[in-house]
Scaffold this active site. Structure first.
Site, PDB file in Angstrom:
ATOM      1  N   LYS A  11      52.518  34.009  52.560  1.00  0.00           N
ATOM      2  CA  LYS A  11      52.445  33.521  53.508  1.00  0.00           C
ATOM      3  C   LYS A  11      54.126  32.815  53.752  1.00  0.00           C
ATOM      4  O   LYS A  11      54.540  33.381  53.421  1.00  0.00           O
ATOM      5  CB  LYS A  11      52.090  31.761  51.559  1.00  0.00           C
ATOM      6  CG  LYS A  11      50.981  32.846  50.794  1.00  0.00           C
ATOM      7  CD  LYS A  11      50.980  31.707  50.167  1.00  0.00           C
ATOM      8  CE  LYS A  11      49.549  31.679  49.401  1.00  0.00           C
ATOM      9  NZ  LYS A  11      49.926  30.655  48.195  1.00  0.00           N
ATOM     10  N   TYR A  51      41.133  26.920  51.670  1.00  0.00           N
ATOM     11  CA  TYR A  51      41.169  25.862  50.881  1.00  0.00           C
ATOM     12  C   TYR A  51      39.619  24.939  50.251  1.00  0.00           C
ATOM     13  O   TYR A  51      40.514  24.241  49.141  1.00  0.00           O
ATOM     14  CB  TYR A  51      42.522  25.663  50.233  1.00  0.00           C
ATOM     15  CG  TYR A  51      43.402  27.185  49.900  1.00  0.00           C
ATOM     16  CD1 TYR A  51      42.813  27.808  48.996  1.00  0.00           C
ATOM     17  CD2 TYR A  51      44.826  27.252  50.579  1.00  0.00           C
ATOM     18  CE1 TYR A  51      43.978  29.120  48.365  1.00  0.00           C
ATOM     19  CE2 TYR A  51      44.989  28.054  50.807  1.00  0.00           C
ATOM     20  CZ  TYR A  51      45.375  28.876  49.944  1.00  0.00           C
ATOM     21  OH  TYR A  51      46.059  30.562  49.655  1.00  0.00           O
ATOM     22  N   PHE A  59      46.775  19.311  44.190  1.00  0.00           N
ATOM     23  CA  PHE A  59      47.147  20.261  44.793  1.00  0.00           C
ATOM     24  C   PHE A  59      47.184  20.565  46.046  1.00  0.00           C
ATOM     25  O   PHE A  59      48.085  20.754  46.814  1.00  0.00           O
ATOM     26  CB  PHE A  59      48.378  21.290  43.690  1.00  0.00           C
ATOM     27  CG  PHE A  59      47.102  22.346  43.276  1.00  0.00           C
ATOM     28  CD1 PHE A  59      46.210  22.802  44.163  1.00  0.00           C
ATOM     29  CD2 PHE A  59      46.625  22.285  42.462  1.00  0.00           C
ATOM     30  CE1 PHE A  59      45.468  23.824  44.226  1.00  0.00           C
ATOM     31  CE2 PHE A  59      44.900  22.785  42.006  1.00  0.00           C
ATOM     32  CZ  PHE A  59      45.206  24.258  43.115  1.00  0.00           C
ATOM     33  N   THR A  93      48.190  33.819  39.715  1.00  0.00           N
ATOM     34  CA  THR A  93      48.535  32.108  39.867  1.00  0.00           C
ATOM     35  C   THR A  93      50.166  31.446  39.923  1.00  0.00           C
ATOM     36  O   THR A  93      50.555  31.262  41.674  1.00  0.00           O
ATOM     37  CB  THR A  93      47.950  31.188  40.394  1.00  0.00           C
ATOM     38  OG1 THR A  93      46.121  32.069  40.327  1.00  0.00           O
ATOM     39  CG2 THR A  93      47.779  30.248  41.013  1.00  0.00           C
ATOM     40  N   ARG A 104      54.183  38.440  43.097  1.00  0.00           N
ATOM     41  CA  ARG A 104      54.381  36.515  42.709  1.00  0.00           C
ATOM     42  C   ARG A 104      55.355  36.450  41.578  1.00  0.00           C
ATOM     43  O   ARG A 104      56.207  35.617  41.756  1.00  0.00           O
ATOM     44  CB  ARG A 104      53.549  35.966  42.042  1.00  0.00           C
ATOM     45  CG  ARG A 104      52.377  35.708  43.509  1.00  0.00           C
ATOM     46  CD  ARG A 104      51.396  35.467  42.479  1.00  0.00           C
ATOM     47  NE  ARG A 104      50.034  35.047  44.286  1.00  0.00           N
ATOM     48  CZ  ARG A 104      48.731  34.513  44.007  1.00  0.00           C
ATOM     49  NH1 ARG A 104      48.008  34.614  42.849  1.00  0.00           N
ATOM     50  NH2 ARG A 104      48.694  34.193  45.016  1.00  0.00           N
ATOM     51  N   ASN A 114      53.907  30.607  45.885  1.00  0.00           N
ATOM     52  CA  ASN A 114      53.400  31.966  44.888  1.00  0.00           C
ATOM     53  C   ASN A 114      53.026  33.243  45.936  1.00  0.00           C
ATOM     54  O   ASN A 114      52.909  34.614  45.875  1.00  0.00           O
ATOM     55  CB  ASN A 114      52.621  31.986  44.137  1.00  0.00           C
ATOM     56  CG  ASN A 114      51.150  31.461  45.111  1.00  0.00           C
ATOM     57  OD1 ASN A 114      51.236  31.750  45.937  1.00  0.00           O
ATOM     58  ND2 ASN A 114      50.153  31.151  44.133  1.00  0.00           N
ATOM     59  N   HIS A 117      48.549  34.999  48.780  1.00  0.00           N
ATOM     60  CA  HIS A 117      47.044  35.205  48.792  1.00  0.00           C
ATOM     61  C   HIS A 117      45.982  36.358  49.192  1.00  0.00           C
ATOM     62  O   HIS A 117      46.432  37.298  50.051  1.00  0.00           O
ATOM     63  CB  HIS A 117      46.191  33.832  50.308  1.00  0.00           C
ATOM     64  CG  HIS A 117      44.554  33.587  49.917  1.00  0.00           C
ATOM     65  ND1 HIS A 117      44.028  33.119  48.940  1.00  0.00           N
ATOM     66  CD2 HIS A 117      43.743  35.005  51.014  1.00  0.00           C
ATOM     67  CE1 HIS A 117      43.091  33.582  49.055  1.00  0.00           C
ATOM     68  NE2 HIS A 117      42.772  34.913  50.064  1.00  0.00           N
ATOM     69  N   GLU A 128      36.384  35.638  54.902  1.00  0.00           N
ATOM     70  CA  GLU A 128      38.323  35.595  54.804  1.00  0.00           C
ATOM     71  C   GLU A 128      37.937  36.129  55.900  1.00  0.00           C
ATOM     72  O   GLU A 128      39.174  35.936  57.259  1.00  0.00           O
ATOM     73  CB  GLU A 128      38.930  35.553  53.870  1.00  0.00           C
ATOM     74  CG  GLU A 128      38.421  34.486  52.711  1.00  0.00           C
ATOM     75  CD  GLU A 128      39.797  34.694  51.650  1.00  0.00           C
ATOM     76  OE1 GLU A 128      40.220  35.445  51.242  1.00  0.00           O
ATOM     77  OE2 GLU A 128      39.462  33.857  50.283  1.00  0.00           O
TER      78      GLU A 128
END
Ligand code: CDP
Ligand code: MG
Length: 135
Positions: A11, A51, A59, A93, A104, A114, A117, A128
């Protein structure tokens, strides 16, 4: 032992903090093979699609903002039980609850930041990989 492919997104906050190498090293040390690798930016449209199953969560807007805030690194990883192995290395998570020793648990403090993914099922992994790498 089934050889599987899985998909991860390092990320923006992890790329910004120069943790890409550290994270990829953990997968390689485990024995997973990096099959595909790319540095890119994710559009809002693609982030929302990725997502979509969280679209109604409180969120969601914050998550989309975070995922599109800078460059990301995409990777396809291959190895025995790659999907569950990678999820184990990634950790829970919520980074506040993720065990020390996990990505994480070691590098993140609070949601949604975090660090990574990781696909959570064979179907998700293939969908994906197709979405982000094509064919
Ligand atoms: O990423 P993972 O599959 O472990 O978790 P998820 O439940 O599919 O949620 C996707 C992402 O939404 C997480 O990685 C977090 O970045 C974010 N999230 C959040 O900000 N607050 C939550 N309560 C749950 C998830
Ligand atoms: Mg998930």
């Amino acid at each position: 032992m089934a050889v599987e492919q899985t998909f991860v997104i390092i990320k923006p906050e992890a790329v910004e903090r120069r943790l890409t190498g550290e994270i990829l090293t953990r997968f390689e040390r485990k024995g997973l093979k990096i099959q595909r690798l790319a540095v890119t930016e994710i559009s809002k449209e693609v982030a929302k699609k990725h997502y979509a199953h969280h679209g109604d969560k409180p969120f969601f807007p914050h998550l989309i903002e975070a995922m599109t805030s800078g460059p990301v690194v995409l990777a396809v990883l291959e190895g025995d039980e790659a999907i569950s192995q990678v999820r184990n290395l990634v950790g829970a998570t919520d980074p506040a609850k993720a065990a020390p020793g996990t990505i994480r648990g070691d590098f993140a403090l609070r949601l949604p930041y975090n660090m990574i993914h990781a696909a959570d099922s064979p179907d998700a992994a293939q969908e994906e990989i197709q979405r982000f790498f094509g064919n």
